[in-house]
Design a protein around this motif. Sequence first.
Motif, PDB file in Angstrom:
ATOM      1  N   UNK A  39      -9.399  -9.439  20.675  1.00  0.00           N
ATOM      2  CA  UNK A  39      -8.552 -10.521  20.188  1.00  0.00           C
ATOM      3  C   UNK A  39      -8.055 -10.204  18.785  1.00  0.00           C
ATOM      4  N   UNK A  40      -6.755 -10.374  18.501  1.00  0.00           N
ATOM      5  CA  UNK A  40      -6.237 -10.071  17.162  1.00  0.00           C
ATOM      6  C   UNK A  40      -6.940 -10.885  16.074  1.00  0.00           C
ATOM      7  N   UNK A  41      -7.302 -10.212  15.018  1.00  0.00           N
ATOM      8  CA  UNK A  41      -7.964 -10.847  13.886  1.00  0.00           C
ATOM      9  C   UNK A  41      -7.277 -10.389  12.605  1.00  0.00           C
ATOM     10  N   UNK A  42      -6.890 -11.324  11.762  1.00  0.00           N
ATOM     11  CA  UNK A  42      -6.369 -10.978  10.436  1.00  0.00           C
ATOM     12  C   UNK A  42      -7.351 -11.476   9.393  1.00  0.00           C
ATOM     13  N   UNK A  43      -7.876 -10.550   8.617  1.00  0.00           N
ATOM     14  CA  UNK A  43      -8.809 -10.881   7.542  1.00  0.00           C
ATOM     15  C   UNK A  43      -8.079 -10.844   6.211  1.00  0.00           C
ATOM     16  N   UNK A  44      -8.331 -11.828   5.378  1.00  0.00           N
ATOM     17  CA  UNK A  44      -7.790 -11.798   4.017  1.00  0.00           C
ATOM     18  C   UNK A  44      -8.833 -11.189   3.087  1.00  0.00           C
ATOM     19  N   UNK A  45      -8.384 -10.362   2.162  1.00  0.00           N
ATOM     20  CA  UNK A  45      -9.281  -9.691   1.224  1.00  0.00           C
ATOM     21  C   UNK A  45      -8.613  -9.664  -0.145  1.00  0.00           C
ATOM     22  N   UNK A  46      -9.400  -9.928  -1.179  1.00  0.00           N
ATOM     23  CA  UNK A  46      -8.880 -10.091  -2.543  1.00  0.00           C
ATOM     24  C   UNK A  46      -9.753  -9.290  -3.496  1.00  0.00           C
ATOM     25  N   UNK A  47      -9.122  -8.474  -4.327  1.00  0.00           N
ATOM     26  CA  UNK A  47      -9.885  -7.701  -5.304  1.00  0.00           C
ATOM     27  C   UNK A  47      -9.071  -7.514  -6.574  1.00  0.00           C
ATOM     28  N   UNK A  48      -9.754  -7.138  -7.658  1.00  0.00           N
ATOM     29  CA  UNK A  48      -9.040  -6.803  -8.893  1.00  0.00           C
ATOM     30  C   UNK A  48      -9.068  -5.288  -9.083  1.00  0.00           C
ATOM     31  N   UNK A  49      -8.141  -4.812  -9.891  1.00  0.00           N
ATOM     32  CA  UNK A  49      -8.070  -3.375 -10.182  1.00  0.00           C
ATOM     33  C   UNK A  49      -6.638  -2.955 -10.414  1.00  0.00           C
ATOM     34  N   UNK A  50      -6.462  -1.683 -10.750  1.00  0.00           N
ATOM     35  CA  UNK A  50      -5.141  -1.145 -11.005  1.00  0.00           C
ATOM     36  C   UNK A  50      -4.489  -0.581  -9.761  1.00  0.00           C
ATOM     37  N   UNK A  51      -3.358   0.084  -9.954  1.00  0.00           N
ATOM     38  CA  UNK A  51      -2.612   0.659  -8.837  1.00  0.00           C
ATOM     39  C   UNK A  51      -3.446   1.677  -8.066  1.00  0.00           C
ATOM     40  N   UNK A  52      -4.212   2.494  -8.790  1.00  0.00           N
ATOM     41  CA  UNK A  52      -4.996   3.536  -8.126  1.00  0.00           C
ATOM     42  C   UNK A  52      -6.036   2.916  -7.196  1.00  0.00           C
ATOM     43  N   UNK A  53      -6.739   1.885  -7.663  1.00  0.00           N
ATOM     44  CA  UNK A  53      -7.742   1.226  -6.821  1.00  0.00           C
ATOM     45  C   UNK A  53      -7.082   0.574  -5.613  1.00  0.00           C
TER      46      UNK A  53
END
Length: 431
Positions: A39-53
């Motif tokens: 079944x399709x699942x969309x997880x939201x994920x949030x983090x801090x950091x710069x472009x490289x991360x």
Amino acid sequence: MSGTPRRRLLATALAAVLLAPLAACGDDGGESPAVDSTKPVELSIFWWGGDARAKLTEEALALYTKKHPNVTFKKTWQANQGYFDKLATLTAGNDAPDIFQIDDNFLTEYASRNVTLDLTSYQKSGKLDTSKFPESLWKYGVVDDKLAGVAFGENTQGLVFNKTKLAAANQPLPTTGMTWEAFIDWAAAATTATKVPGTQDPSADYKAFWIWLRQQNKDLYKGKELGFTAQDVTAWFDLWKGARDRKATPTADVIREGNATDITKQLVVTGKALTSWVWVNQLPELQKNTKDELGVVAYPGDPKAQWARAALYFSVYRGSDKKDVAVDVINFLANDPEVGKVLGTDRGLPPNLDIRASVLGSVTDAAMKTSIEVENTLGKTFGPSPQVPLKGHSTLRSELIKAAESVQAGKATPAQAAEAFVTAAKSAISK
């Protein structure tokens, strides 16, 4: 810390009210889709950091989707500035991401408000595998006997020094295991020889104060209370007043500058002191900002007082209706060898020791190699992790800076500033 205290307090208060129904309903929060479902699942994920991360994290998440085509991600990231204000707003509206990055300044606060999912059952069942983590590292994610976050990256305190300037003046380098008094003697002699203050004054630095306390068989926190007294703080402030009197440190205005600047402008980089008090893994970033060669050792005193600090954590939102899949993603990011090669040491030393060993062999940056070697050496003597800081820790940190700077500027005696700090700190953790 980013944002204003008033904004953060308002967001926290609002979150506490809005999350009350969630806290009362147990850990269920809805049926979570099975990890092996199509079944399709969309997880939201949030983090801090710069472009490289961001790039590395997106690559790692793409690997998960490659192995689980039904799982996709709604990815959000931003710089550290303002991150926790936004996270507080999201949780206040019961709209927190399924997975979010957090650090030890806020883990207890979010766990105590029932925002973070208790991962203990997943760990015990093996669905979240921490068997290859140093025990003290994963335990630094436990709040009130609940595993609130999974450590991503190991780190510890590091004293960074300017090798080039010390060598030019034929001065010895600081070493791990020096007593605090011996270190101040060394810094005073280095000031005389180089005409550069031997060390940034760390009396406002909670990391240094914390290590010093642990060497006195005390701690920053003890249960739900402070682990130190005003007498301890007075002794700490007195120690550094003596160092300033001997010219081992810069003047108060320069010390304040060092307290306020970001990692790229620490005094060891700007040439206004020969040492700065940072985290070991920050050596490479410091090195990028100076032509002088830098080195790093433990903070003074017994290095056993240092511990495997989680550079940061990933936590799962307790109100998520996709908890099982979210935990599986975190387990994948921590333990998959291919992901380990992608993420490298961006968030600190990989928590999985097998992956850490494979990643370290590919490191080519000299400063990164040095920081890794020091971390691994200190890891052999790490003491047990302290408890994760209490709610109000960020306020305690800012109050320590305020108190220390009042002494540095001659506006208060060490004893007066210590009393004021302890009163403010007690208030901060009791709210």
